[in-house]
Scaffold this active site. Structure first.
Site, PDB file in Angstrom:
ATOM      1  N   LEU A 139       0.844  -1.186   0.000  1.00  7.49           N
ATOM      2  CA  LEU A 139       0.000   0.000   0.000  1.00  7.49           C
ATOM      3  C   LEU A 139       0.880   1.236   0.000  1.00  7.49           C
ATOM      4  O   LEU A 139       1.617   1.497   0.956  1.00  7.49           O
ATOM      5  CB  LEU A 139      -0.915  -0.002   1.231  1.00  7.49           C
ATOM      6  CG  LEU A 139      -1.763  -1.265   1.416  1.00  7.49           C
ATOM      7  CD1 LEU A 139      -2.432  -1.264   2.782  1.00  7.49           C
ATOM      8  CD2 LEU A 139      -2.797  -1.377   0.316  1.00  7.49           C
ATOM      9  N   ASP A 140       0.793   2.012  -1.061  1.00  9.21           N
ATOM     10  CA  ASP A 140       1.656   3.170  -1.239  1.00  9.21           C
ATOM     11  C   ASP A 140       1.329   4.280  -0.239  1.00  9.21           C
ATOM     12  O   ASP A 140       0.167   4.669  -0.083  1.00  9.21           O
ATOM     13  CB  ASP A 140       1.494   3.691  -2.675  1.00  9.21           C
ATOM     14  CG  ASP A 140       2.366   4.893  -2.962  1.00  9.21           C
ATOM     15  OD1 ASP A 140       3.595   4.748  -2.959  1.00  9.21           O
ATOM     16  OD2 ASP A 140       1.808   5.990  -3.176  1.00  9.21           O
ATOM     17  N   VAL A 198       0.744   5.169   2.943  1.00  7.49           N
ATOM     18  CA  VAL A 198      -0.520   5.172   3.689  1.00  7.49           C
ATOM     19  C   VAL A 198      -0.616   6.333   4.671  1.00  7.49           C
ATOM     20  O   VAL A 198      -1.711   6.677   5.117  1.00  7.49           O
ATOM     21  CB  VAL A 198      -0.735   3.836   4.428  1.00  7.49           C
ATOM     22  CG1 VAL A 198      -0.848   2.685   3.450  1.00  7.49           C
ATOM     23  CG2 VAL A 198       0.362   3.576   5.449  1.00  7.49           C
ATOM     24  N   GLU A 230       3.603   1.136   3.056  1.00  7.87           N
ATOM     25  CA  GLU A 230       4.671   2.133   3.044  1.00  7.87           C
ATOM     26  C   GLU A 230       4.206   3.267   3.937  1.00  7.87           C
ATOM     27  O   GLU A 230       3.193   3.912   3.659  1.00  7.87           O
ATOM     28  CB  GLU A 230       4.934   2.660   1.630  1.00  7.87           C
ATOM     29  CG  GLU A 230       6.062   3.687   1.613  1.00  7.87           C
ATOM     30  CD  GLU A 230       6.094   4.535   0.351  1.00  7.87           C
ATOM     31  OE1 GLU A 230       7.148   5.142   0.083  1.00  7.87           O
ATOM     32  OE2 GLU A 230       5.074   4.615  -0.356  1.00  7.87           O
ATOM     33  N   ASP A 275      12.122   2.727   5.423  1.00  7.76           N
ATOM     34  CA  ASP A 275      13.033   3.574   4.652  1.00  7.76           C
ATOM     35  C   ASP A 275      14.271   3.951   5.461  1.00  7.76           C
ATOM     36  O   ASP A 275      15.348   4.168   4.891  1.00  7.76           O
ATOM     37  CB  ASP A 275      12.310   4.849   4.213  1.00  7.76           C
ATOM     38  CG  ASP A 275      11.449   4.636   2.971  1.00  7.76           C
ATOM     39  OD1 ASP A 275      11.677   3.636   2.267  1.00  7.76           O
ATOM     40  OD2 ASP A 275      10.555   5.456   2.718  1.00  7.76           O
ATOM     41  N   HIS A 292      17.327   1.907   4.868  1.00  8.42           N
ATOM     42  CA  HIS A 292      17.978   2.328   3.624  1.00  8.42           C
ATOM     43  C   HIS A 292      18.761   3.621   3.825  1.00  8.42           C
ATOM     44  O   HIS A 292      19.922   3.739   3.404  1.00  8.42           O
ATOM     45  CB  HIS A 292      16.938   2.539   2.524  1.00  8.42           C
ATOM     46  CG  HIS A 292      17.473   3.275   1.330  1.00  8.42           C
ATOM     47  ND1 HIS A 292      17.479   4.650   1.258  1.00  8.42           N
ATOM     48  CD2 HIS A 292      18.059   2.828   0.186  1.00  8.42           C
ATOM     49  CE1 HIS A 292      18.038   5.024   0.114  1.00  8.42           C
ATOM     50  NE2 HIS A 292      18.387   3.936  -0.555  1.00  8.42           N
ATOM     51  N   HIS A 314      12.586   1.509  -6.046  1.00  7.27           N
ATOM     52  CA  HIS A 314      12.240   2.428  -7.141  1.00  7.27           C
ATOM     53  C   HIS A 314      12.260   3.882  -6.692  1.00  7.27           C
ATOM     54  O   HIS A 314      12.700   4.765  -7.437  1.00  7.27           O
ATOM     55  CB  HIS A 314      10.860   2.062  -7.712  1.00  7.27           C
ATOM     56  CG  HIS A 314       9.719   2.478  -6.844  1.00  7.27           C
ATOM     57  ND1 HIS A 314       9.219   1.697  -5.810  1.00  7.27           N
ATOM     58  CD2 HIS A 314       8.972   3.617  -6.832  1.00  7.27           C
ATOM     59  CE1 HIS A 314       8.228   2.332  -5.221  1.00  7.27           C
ATOM     60  NE2 HIS A 314       8.050   3.488  -5.814  1.00  7.27           N
ATOM     61  N   ASP A 315      11.791   4.157  -5.464  1.00  9.59           N
ATOM     62  CA  ASP A 315      11.739   5.523  -4.961  1.00  9.59           C
ATOM     63  C   ASP A 315      13.135   6.105  -4.790  1.00  9.59           C
ATOM     64  O   ASP A 315      13.434   7.202  -5.262  1.00  9.59           O
ATOM     65  CB  ASP A 315      11.025   5.560  -3.609  1.00  9.59           C
ATOM     66  CG  ASP A 315       9.537   5.822  -3.734  1.00  9.59           C
ATOM     67  OD1 ASP A 315       9.134   6.484  -4.715  1.00  9.59           O
ATOM     68  OD2 ASP A 315       8.778   5.371  -2.869  1.00  9.59           O
ATOM     69  N   GLY A 363      14.804   6.261  -8.439  1.00  3.69           N
ATOM     70  CA  GLY A 363      14.128   7.094  -9.424  1.00  3.69           C
ATOM     71  C   GLY A 363      13.895   8.514  -8.977  1.00  3.69           C
ATOM     72  O   GLY A 363      13.695   9.408  -9.817  1.00  3.69           O
TER      73      GLY A 363
END
Length: 613
Positions: free
Chosen positions: A260-261, A263, A298, A323, A326, A391-392, A395
């Site tokens: 879920l992008d 949230v 997310e 995140d 990372h 990807h985030d 990109g």
């Protein structure tokens, strides 16, 4: 109470049920364009749904809805848009001859995820192209793929976060039948499928939702304009729209899980948050289907409420992206401390990422200028997904550089070991396993010229903190898209092949060693030599133990293994010649209280198999 929306072909009765939510409409008709031309009035119910059951309309029928006699519009719950988001919707069969009808799924704690974008993953850029690479993924050791959004977007090139027909499978990827075939092929090879879905905003071009009803509200501000109406007047129909969408992917397409992008951008102050209602619906589906389903959020709040069980006041998401793992790893290896990386860059941040999961867990955040986060101590490791790239983070750089363009080869190998041997669920980003050098740029294919100008301007402004020398690639250009495709000739490059073999070896250690069968908090001990920039990760479970010694220094470092018990045998040294290293030796066995000298920027892995439970 959930209600069906869309067009459902009923094979037994040879009828098609149309259902659309338009609570403030006075008249709604379904306009059939092919194979016949018909205008059929729909009847309303007390909840704002308009329905009709029509005989003798076959699968493939093209149609639109006309609301209050205005221009016909695509179905907001269309399952297929063969001509794109502005064209007619198509009736799709909901049944499928599944070859893997007995597929039950993979336990969450065993997932090894591979994130991919359908359009750039394979030369074909389709679901069929993904199928062609599945044996490759099995050979690598992957047991789950996470697919960036496939809901219909304008044109043929897009990350997927501009989707406007959330129920429709992207036509340029192959459409619904091809997607079902891809999911089936994955399950045949023991690979779970996680689909990225976007419930915090809708893309701009081809977004007709507001012409049907109050899908949006001005109560809240969002980066994308009006917020989705999850808690204002008429929000019951909006919530149902998104709930039914999630259940459709899990039930009709047999997707194993949803990512879920963002949230944290879902604005909902209802007594029962939308995410809680969603987790309840998915739990009910699990009971009915007997298959494993999970929700991965997310979320950028370091708030365990999202993953806490409902009985503890949480929303019961099964896991979340982290995140901060990372950021701590990336900033240390690259030296970048601009933008949100300004909260990172010290070795203690990396230590905290292993010890506490959240780096900022109730401490002051200089970037946010406030105390931030909560503690995650009561949550098992399998509730957190970590990565060195995604990807985030790739990109959303001005030049779309991958980690392979930012650090040296030794650091790439260390980064791989850092998260693949962590206690958390690991996620690879496509191509990183061989050190892909092609960028992963942001790309779109809008048809609205003003929107294209706005996207170009917005990208430059939004990521100004990360701009270096040069100009960002034009997101509208097909060249930008083509440049982002993977280069599959890595086997002809000795260094890339060696890196790929290392990834496979690390994944094999994780999958086949019983030390990783437990994800409880007491199954991991972090041994630190912070002043020397070294970490030891002692992972235990099933009577086995894996000791990973990680040297994040550019110098050889000697560290004492104080308190270590038992006899450990060498499994892997990233500085070995096998992995294109310098071949600097480390002890083949470790005994209690022994010192060990670690090569620069290296990971050394040992196994012990007797004294641990």
């Amino acid at each position: 109470m959930t209600r069906f929306v869309g067009a459902k072909y009923q094979k037994e009765t040879k009828t098609c049920l149309f259902s659309v939510w338009a609570p403030e409409a006075e008249r709604v008709t379904v306009e059939v364009f092919d194979p016949v031309q018909l205008s059929i009035p729909l009847e309303p119910d007390d909840w704002g749904y308009w329905k009709a059951e029509v005989r003798d309309l076959p699968v493939g029928t093209l149609y639109k809805y006309k609301v209050n006699d205005k221009d016909p519009l695509p179905d907001p719950a269309s399952r297929f848009q063969p001509e794109g988001p502005h064209g007619p919707s198509a009736v799709v069969a909901s049944d499928h001859a599944w070859a893997t009808a007995d597929w039950a799924g993979i336990p969450k704690e065993k997932l090894i995820i591979y994130e991919l974008h359908v359009g750039t993953f394979s030369p074909a850029g389709t679901f069929e192209g993904v199928i062609d690479k599945l044996d490759y993924l099995v050979d690598l050791g992957i047991n789950a793929i996470e697919i960036m959004p496939i809901a219909q977007f304008p044109g043929s090139r897009n990350w997927g976060y501009d989707g406007v027909d959330l129920y429709a499978v992207q036509n340029s990827y192959g459409g619904p039948l091809a997607f079902r075939s891809m999911v089936d092929a994955c399950h045949q090879r023991g690979i779970a499928v996680i689909l990225d879905v976007v419930y915090n905003h809708i893309g701009p071009e081809g977004n007709y939702l507001s012409q049907y009803g109050p899908y949006f509200t001005d109560k809240y501000n969002t980066p994308w304009g009006q917020a989705i109406n999850f808690d204002d007047a008429w929000s019951d129909g909006v919530r149902n729209y998104f709930l039914q969408n999630a259940l459709m992917w899990l039930r009709d397409y047999r997707v194993d899980g949803l990512r879920l992008d963002a949230v944290h951008a879902i604005k909902d102050f209802s007594p029962k948050h939308f995410l809680q209602e969603l987790s309840e619906a998915v739990d009910q589906l699990k009971e009915e289907s007997g298959r494993e389903h999970f929700l991965i959020a997310e979320v950028d709040l370091n708030d365990t409420r999202f993953i806490s069980p409902r009985e503890r006041g949480g929303f019961a998401m099964d896991a979340q992206w982290v995140d901060e793992f990372h950021h701590a790893l990336h900033s240390w290896l690259t030296g970048e401390t601009n933008g949100y990386y300004s909260d990172f860059g010290r070795f203690e941040h990396l230590v905290n990422a292993y010890k506490n999961t959240y780096v900022y867990n109730g401490i002051y955040s200089p970037h946010r200028k406030k105390v931030f986060g909560t503690r995650a101590d009561n949550h098992p490791f399998h509730q957190f997904v970590v990565f060195a790239q995604n990807h985030d983070q790739t990109g959303n750089r001005m030049l779309g550089e991958r980690l392979s363009q930012l650090v040296n080869y030794d650091a790439l190998k260390l980064a791989a070991a850092s998260y693949l041997l962590s206690p958390y669920i690991p996620m690879l980003f496509m191509g990183e396993e061989w050190g892909e050098t092609a960028p992963f740029n942001y790309f779109v294919s809008h048809t609205d010229k003003d929107l294209v100008k706005a996207v170009r301007k917005g990208r430059k402004k939004e990521f100004a903190d990360f701009h270096g020398k040069g100009e960002p690639a034009d997101p509208q250009s097909e060249d930008t898209f083509q440049a982002s495709k993977l280069n599959w000739g890595f086997r002809q490059n000795p260094s890339q092949l060696a890196l790929w073999e290392l990834y496979r070896a690390l994944i094999n250690i994780r999958k086949n060693n019983r030390a990783y069968q437990s994800s409880s908090r007491d199954s991991m001990q972090v041994l630190t030599a912070t002043d020397k920039h070294c970490l030891g990760l002692l992972k235990t479970g099933g009577g086995h133990a894996i000791l990973s010694l990680l040297n994040f220094s550019s110098l050889p470092i000697t560290i004492p293994l104080l308190g270590l018990k038992g006899r450990f045998s060498l499994l892997l040294n990233t500085d070995d010649l096998t992995w294109e290293g310098q071949g600097r030796q480390v002890p083949g066995e470790l005994l209690e209280e022994q010192e060990v000298t670690l090569p620069p920027l290296s990971a050394v892995v040992y196994e012990e198999a007797s004294n641990y439970k």
